[in-house]
Design a protein around this motif. Structure first.
Motif, short mmCIF file in Angstrom:
data_model
loop_
_atom_site.label_atom_id
_atom_site.label_comp_id
_atom_site.label_asym_id
_atom_site.label_seq_id
_atom_site.Cartn_x
_atom_site.Cartn_y
_atom_site.Cartn_z
N ASN A 21 -58.48 -38.29 58.80
CA ASN A 21 -58.81 -36.94 58.32
C ASN A 21 -59.70 -36.96 57.08
OD1 ASN A 21 -57.38 -35.81 60.39
ND2 ASN A 21 -55.59 -35.26 59.17
N PHE A 24 -63.31 -37.94 57.89
CA PHE A 24 -64.01 -36.82 58.52
C PHE A 24 -64.40 -35.77 57.48
CE2 PHE A 24 -63.60 -32.45 60.02
CZ PHE A 24 -64.57 -32.40 61.00
N LYS A 157 -59.91 -30.80 62.69
CA LYS A 157 -61.36 -30.76 62.87
C LYS A 157 -61.80 -29.42 63.45
CE LYS A 157 -61.85 -35.76 63.55
NZ LYS A 157 -62.20 -36.84 64.52
#
Length: 348
Positions: A21, A24, A157
Motif C-alpha cells: 500500500n 502504491f 487502490k
C-alpha cells in the motif's frame, strides 16, 4: 506539500503480509506533486494509532492510514479515530443500504458484524468504497487532512483512484508536475552520471533528476514543477534533449517503457522480423519479447542452443570455434547469429 502514510496491522510487522500500500501511495502521490516525507507501519492497537496521530497531526499536510477497518475485534482504527476526534459512531443508512445490496447480490446473509460496518464517526466525511464494506473516512484538524482507508490493496487502490485524486486536487493547491523519462542501456549508472554531470549541476531548482537503475537498464527521470503545464513541459523537454544528445545511442526510449517494448516498436516501424539464438539465457529473452502484446507481428521464433551439440547441429556453429574460443565468446555468438538468421529467415 508533504504527506505521511501509516500502514496498520500486526501481519505487516511480522512479515506475514508485505506492505504494498505505501509503495502504491508514494508513487501516486508523487504524480500529484505531493511529497511522501515518511511512511511507518504500526500495530493495530489504540496506543500505537493514537501515538502516530499525536506525532503527525498538525505537522504535515496529509496523512493516509490504511488498515484496521474490518469487522473483527482486532480492527481498532475506527474506534480509535472516534476517541481521538472526540466523536461517536453513528449509523449511516446509505452505507448500510450498499452493504445490504452487496450481500443480497451474492446470495449471502449479513451478520451483525457486517451491519457494524455501517457505523462511522459522526464528524468524518465518508469516502465511498464500492469494492468492499469498509468505507473510507476523511477528517480535518490543525491544518492536516487525515484519510483512513481499508488495508485490502485492491479496495484501497480503487478508493484512491475513484475518489481521492479529485478530492485532493480540489482541496490542496497542487503544483503542475511533468515527468520525462530517458531509458538507457549499455552504460553503467556511475559512468552515465559522469557523462551528464555538467548538465545535472546546471539544472534549475524546479527541475530534478533521478537515477533509477535496474539490471541492464538505467532509467533517468526528469521532474519539473510549476504552475503552468505548457511552461513546465517545455522547460523539462529542453533539459531532456541536452541529456539525450550527450548520451547518444545509449538512449533507447524517451518514455517509461521496457527495452523489449522499444525493440518491438522499432521492428514494427521497420516492418522487420526478429529471431533469437539463446544459450545461457535459456529462453528468457524470448520470454521477455513475447510478453509484449502483438509481438507475433515481428517475432518468429528462437533456438535455445544450451548444449554445444545443438549449436553445431541446428545453428551450424563450427566445432573449431567452440573448441578454440569456448561457448561463451564473441566468436561463438557471431556464428550462432548467422545460423539462426539462415534457419528462420528473419531480418534481425
Amino acid at each position: 506539500m508533504q504527506a505521511v502514510v501509516i500502514t496498520i496491522g500486526d501481519e505487516i510487522l511480522n512479515g506475514t503480509t508485505v506492505d504494498t500500500n505505501s509503495a502504491f501511495l508514494g508513487k501516486e502521490l508523487a504524480l500529484l506533486g505531493i511529497q511522501l516525507r515518511e511512511k511507518v507501519s504500526i500495530s493495530d492497537t489504540d496506543h500505537h494509532i493514537r501515538g502516530s496521530l499525536h506525532r503527525y497531526m498538525g505537522h504535515t499536510d496529509l496523512i493516509i492510514m490504511t488498515g484496521g477497518l474490518g469487522p473483527t475485534l482486532d480492527d481498532k482504527t475506527k474506534q480509535t479515530l472516534c476517541s481521538y476526534f472526540n466523536t461517536e459512531l453513528v449509523f449511516n443508512a446509505t452505507v448500510f443500504k450498499f452493504i445490504e445490496n452487496r450481500f443480497a447480490q451474492r446470495g449471502l446473509k449479513m451478520t451483525e458484524r457486517n451491519r457494524q460496518q455501517a457505523f462511522l464517526p459522526a464528524t468524518c466525511t465518508v469516502v465511498p468504497n464500492t469494492m468492499g464494506t469498509a468505507s473510507g473516512m476523511w477528517f480535518e484538524r490543525d491544518g492536516t487532512v487525515l484519510v483512513s482507508l481499508p488495508g485490502v490493496p485492491y479496495e484501497m487502490k480503487h478508493i484512491y483512484r475513484s475518489e481521492l485524486v479529485e478530492r485532493f486536487r480540489k482541496h490542496f493547491a497542487l503544483p503542475v508536475i511533468e515527468n520525462y523519462y530517458i531509458m538507457t542501456s549499455g552504460i553503467g549508472e556511475s559512468w552515465l552520471a559522469d557523462q551528464i554531470e555538467e548538465i545535472e549541476t546546471s539544472l534549475p531548482l524546479d527541475v530534478r533528476l533521478a537515477y533509477l537503475p535496474s539490471p541492464g537498464i538505467v532509467k533517468l527521470r526528469l521532474t519539473g514543477r510549476g504552475n503552468e503545464q505548457k511552461k513546465v513541459a517545455m522547460r523539462v523537454s529542453v533539459w531532456a534533449q541536452q541529456i539525450e544528445l550527450r548520451l547518444g545511442s545509449h538512449v533507447f526510449a524517451n518514455e517509461n517503457i521496457s527495452l523489449q517494448e522499444a525493440v518491438g516498436r522499432r521492428l514494427l516501424a521497420l516492418q522487420a522480423t526478429l529471431s533469437l539464438a539463446e544459450s545461457c539465457t535459456g529462453g528468457n529473452i524470448g520470454r521477455l519479447i513475447t510478453q509484449i502484446p502483438g509481438s507475433s507481428a515481428y517475432f518468429l521464433g528462437s533456438v535455445i542452443s544450451y548444449d554445444n551439440s545443438v549449436k553445431e547441429r541446428l545453428l551450424g556453429v563450427d566445432p573449431d570455434i567452440l573448441s578454440t574460443h569456448g561457448a561463451v565468446s564473441e566468436e561463438t555468438v557471431a556464428a550462432m547469429l548467422d545460423g539462426v538468421l539462415d534457419l528462420i529467415g528473419t531480418d534481425y
